[in-house]
Design an enzyme around this catalytic site. Structure first.
Site, PDB file in Angstrom:
ATOM      1  N   ARG A 116       2.644  -9.298  -0.849  1.00 11.56           N
ATOM      2  CA  ARG A 116       2.728  -8.164  -1.830  1.00 11.56           C
ATOM      3  C   ARG A 116       3.711  -7.135  -1.140  1.00 11.56           C
ATOM      4  NH1 ARG A 116      -3.224  -5.704  -1.704  1.00 11.56           N
ATOM      5  NH2 ARG A 116      -2.374  -3.815  -2.273  1.00 11.56           N
TER       6      ARG A 116
ATOM      7  N   HIS B   3       0.801  -1.281   0.036  1.00 14.83           N
ATOM      8  CA  HIS B   3      -0.025  -0.191   0.236  1.00 14.83           C
ATOM      9  C   HIS B   3       0.872   1.357   0.141  1.00 14.83           C
ATOM     10  CE1 HIS B   3      -3.331  -2.722   0.742  1.00 14.83           C
ATOM     11  NE2 HIS B   3      -3.898  -1.758   0.041  1.00 14.83           N
TER      12      HIS B   3
ATOM     13  N   ARG C 212     -10.724   3.937  -1.281  1.00 14.25           N
ATOM     14  CA  ARG C 212     -10.110   3.170  -0.090  1.00 14.25           C
ATOM     15  C   ARG C 212     -10.509   3.813   1.266  1.00 14.25           C
ATOM     16  NH1 ARG C 212      -5.831   2.065  -4.207  1.00 14.25           N
ATOM     17  NH2 ARG C 212      -5.490  -0.240  -4.402  1.00 14.25           N
TER      18      ARG C 212
ATOM     19  N   CYS D 189      -9.878  -2.977 -10.308  1.00  9.98           N
ATOM     20  CA  CYS D 189      -9.231  -1.986  -9.782  1.00  9.98           C
ATOM     21  C   CYS D 189      -8.107  -2.168  -9.052  1.00  9.98           C
ATOM     22  CB  CYS D 189     -10.356  -1.534  -8.636  1.00  9.98           C
ATOM     23  SG  CYS D 189     -10.552  -2.725  -7.348  1.00  9.98           S
TER      24      CYS D 189
ATOM     25  N   ARG E 114     -15.230   1.723  -0.838  1.00 13.43           N
ATOM     26  CA  ARG E 114     -15.052   0.141  -0.366  1.00 13.43           C
ATOM     27  C   ARG E 114     -15.211   0.494   1.066  1.00 13.43           C
ATOM     28  NH1 ARG E 114      -9.422  -2.388  -1.280  1.00 13.43           N
ATOM     29  NH2 ARG E 114      -8.674  -1.056   0.101  1.00 13.43           N
TER      30      ARG E 114
ATOM     31  N   GLU F  53     -10.911 -11.017  -4.783  1.00 14.63           N
ATOM     32  CA  GLU F  53      -9.344 -10.764  -4.394  1.00 14.63           C
ATOM     33  C   GLU F  53      -8.716 -12.153  -3.847  1.00 14.63           C
ATOM     34  OE1 GLU F  53      -8.557  -6.806  -2.700  1.00 14.63           O
ATOM     35  OE2 GLU F  53     -10.302  -7.381  -1.450  1.00 14.63           O
TER      36      GLU F  53
ATOM     37  N   ASP G  61      -4.427  -8.245  -4.393  1.00 15.67           N
ATOM     38  CA  ASP G  61      -4.525  -9.193  -3.525  1.00 15.67           C
ATOM     39  C   ASP G  61      -4.682 -10.584  -4.317  1.00 15.67           C
ATOM     40  OD1 ASP G  61      -4.248  -8.343  -0.657  1.00 15.67           O
ATOM     41  OD2 ASP G  61      -5.791  -7.153  -1.240  1.00 15.67           O
TER      42      ASP G  61
END
Ligand code: PEP
Ligand code: MG
Length: 568
Positions: free
Chosen positions: A477, A196, A303, A514, A340, A443, A467
């Protein structure tokens, strides 16, 4: 001597600037340049802060109970001496006079220099004195924070040397501090391409390299640094020839960006006339303006968890969330906004004492733990609070709600129950709300495999490839040690994406991607070929993807992609 470091390329472009080394604990110190004629006043501000803290310590020392250990008094003596130490305060004053740093920045910068020297010391006793130094600086910074007028934080001048930030790690929440900062690029020692932190960097559209091990040890405060965000290379103290070459590349990139910018308001239509929806990913309501300016047809991913971070324990209540969502909705001027529900957990943990995430934060495997919808369902009243805020915002424009990481029947049932209860609560309270479509984020591989079952329970789908790849390939990740294995081209990944798109088309449900793949032009054609007609990405990525779309023939791209799917 010039040093070259290799990391993971996360955000394109070239940045050239002087290094600002920051420890994560001091990341929220303000950084701005002062005007040269303000230097004396700024040094005075620093010295006043030191004198005031020294006065506070003196009072503390005087009021020590008579039975207090002798060491405590001696420690306060040391701290007071440090407040007038030439190597700390004298040199920091020099940063202000010569480099025109603001006082907080100058002090934090000199602390970094000294901390490094302490770290290199053999003597354990001396090495431990580092914490005295840190405590003293913390006190001075906190005094300055308390006595600062709000205008101080943003007064600043431009025209000085550009700056790049180097830190061992920056959390996604901390990176938000830099969204409107003066840094032209950044380097961290840890992190993967779709961590992120990297995603926020991309949204800031500044060159960035993560996972550059030892960067903060090998670069020194104020060194010239080149960040090549394309190649994932960081060059410390480059030679003049290398510097010239990169300055040339920087100019070329500017020209290319200006060229792409002209596509901003061109509709995204393929050569064979297929209209493609380009949506924006945002982190904060303020980002909506940038989305609109980039020509987005709506927000495909807000987000919302970023509203919950950086809050020192308190969480936004229903009204605060409602205001935030409504402001994004109004900023989008009638275009849809997909909010979300919070994706707390993994690399975005809350700092709320005693919360589930705190207890699980250091658990064995946070990415597989209580994250996203799992976290929301474990905190039912918080979840309903968020749903109520989203429903209320829907009275002001088109709003869609997206559920992250959903994969199980039970989660589907509980989510809908929560939505119905939230509606009933609003009815009871007599608060107005609007209609909201509810979508599933795909995801988790299980969700992609059983997309038909899952999608039949929702109004739309959005594929979170970041994800999906992490979980399909078992690659964390955020871990640079395995980032070379993070492969969006893996046939299993492509199969899962294609299956989801096919199921959505079959059920006549809108589907979007997305994750970062949507904003990376190298995947535009393959996604179009799979039948995707809606892409959601950071506004900065939109023009490059649009260019690919304008040159693509969607019909021809539908040919079997055996070559890709069978790639060894
Ligand atoms: C994703 O996983 O692809 C996604 C878009 O969500 P995030 O990156 O916030 O986990
Ligand atoms: Mg995700």
């Amino acid at each position: 001597m010039s040093i070259q470091l290799f990391g993971v390329n996360v955000s394109r472009g070239v940045a050239i600037g002087r290094a600002v080394l920051i420890a994560s604990s001091r990341i929220d110190v303000d950084h701005y340049y002062i005007a040269a004629e303000q230097a004396d006043a700024e040094v005075k501000r620093l010295l006043t802060a030191c004198d005031s803290v020294s006065g506070e310590l003196e009072v503390l020392q005087r009021d020590l109970p008579s039975d207090a250990p002798h060491e405590l008094g001696a420690l306060l003596d040391v701290h007071r001496m440090l407040l007038h130490d030439e190597a700390l305060i004298g040199v920091a004053a020099g940063w202000i006079r010569e480099r025109h740093y603001n006082a907080e920045w100058a002090l934090a910068a000199q602390l970094e220099v000294l901390v490094r020297q302490f770290d290199d010391m053999e003597d354990d006793y001396l090495r431990e004195r580092k914490s005295d130094l840190e405590q003293v600086v913390e006190r001075v910074l906190s005094w300055m924070r308390r006595s600062r007028s709000p205008a101080d934080a943003f007064r600043g001048v431009t025209g000085e040397d550009p700056l790049v930030l180097i830190a061992s790690d920056i959390s996604p929440a901390d990176l938000l501090h830099f969204k409107r900062s003066i840094f032209q690029g950044f380097v961290t020692e840890v992190g993967g391409r779709t961590s992120h932190t990297a995603i926020v960097a991309r949204s800031m559209n500044i060159p960035a390299v993560v996972g550059a091990r030892e960067a903060s040890r090998l670069a020194r405060q104020d060194d010239w640094v080149i960040i090549d965000g394309e190649a994932g290379v960081v060059i410390v103290n480059p030679s003049p020839i290398v510097l010239d070459e990169y300055r040339f590349r920087q100019r070329q990139a500017d020209v290319e960006r200006e060229r792409l910018d002209r596509l901003r308001h061109t509709p995204a239509v393929t050569l064979d006339g297929q209209r493609i929806e380009l949506l924006a990913n945002i982190e904060l309501p303020q980002d909506a303006a940038g989305a609109l300016a980039a020509g987005a047809m709506g927000v495909g991913l807000f987000r919302s968890e970023f509203l919950f971070l950086n809050r020192a324990g308190s969480l936004p209540d229903e009204d605060e969330q409602f205001e935030a969502y409504r402001s994004a909705v109004l900023a989008m001027q009638g275009l849809p906004v997909t909010i979300r529900t919070v994706d707390i957990g993994a690399d975005k943990a809350l700092d709320r004492p005693g919360s589930h995430d705190q207890r699980h934060e250091h658990g064995l495997n946070p990415a597989l733990g209580l994250r996203a919808i799992r976290w929301s369902l474990a905190e039912p009243s918080m979840f309903r609070q968020q749903i109520r805020a989203i429903l209320r915002a829907a009275a002001h424009g088109k709003v869609r709600m997206l559920i992250p990481m959903i994969a199980q029947r039970n989660e589907i049932r509980l989510t809908w129950e929560a939505i119905r209860r939230a509606q009933a609560q609003l009815d009871e309270a007599g608060k107005s709300y609007g209609p909201v479509e509810v979508g599933a984020m795909i995801e988790v591989p299980a969700a992609a495999v059983s997309a038909e079952m899952l999608l039949s329970a929702f109004d739309f789908a959005s594929i979170g490839t970041n994800d999906l790849i992490q979980y399909t390939l078992a690659i964390d990740r955020a871990d640079e040690a395995v980032s070379h294995l993070y492969d969006p081209w893996h046939p299993a990944v492509l199969w899962l994406i294609e299956n989801t798109i096919k199921c959505a088309i079959k059920l006549n449900k809108p589907v979007s991607v997305c994750g970062e793949m949507a904003g990376d032009p190298q995947f535009t054609e393959i996604l179009l070929g799979m039948g995707l007609r809606s892409f959601s990405m950071h506004p900065a990525q939109m023009a490059a993807v649009k260019q690919r779309i304008l040159r693509a023939d969607a019909q021809r791209l539908r040919q079997p992609r055996a070559d890709v799917l069978q790639r060894p």
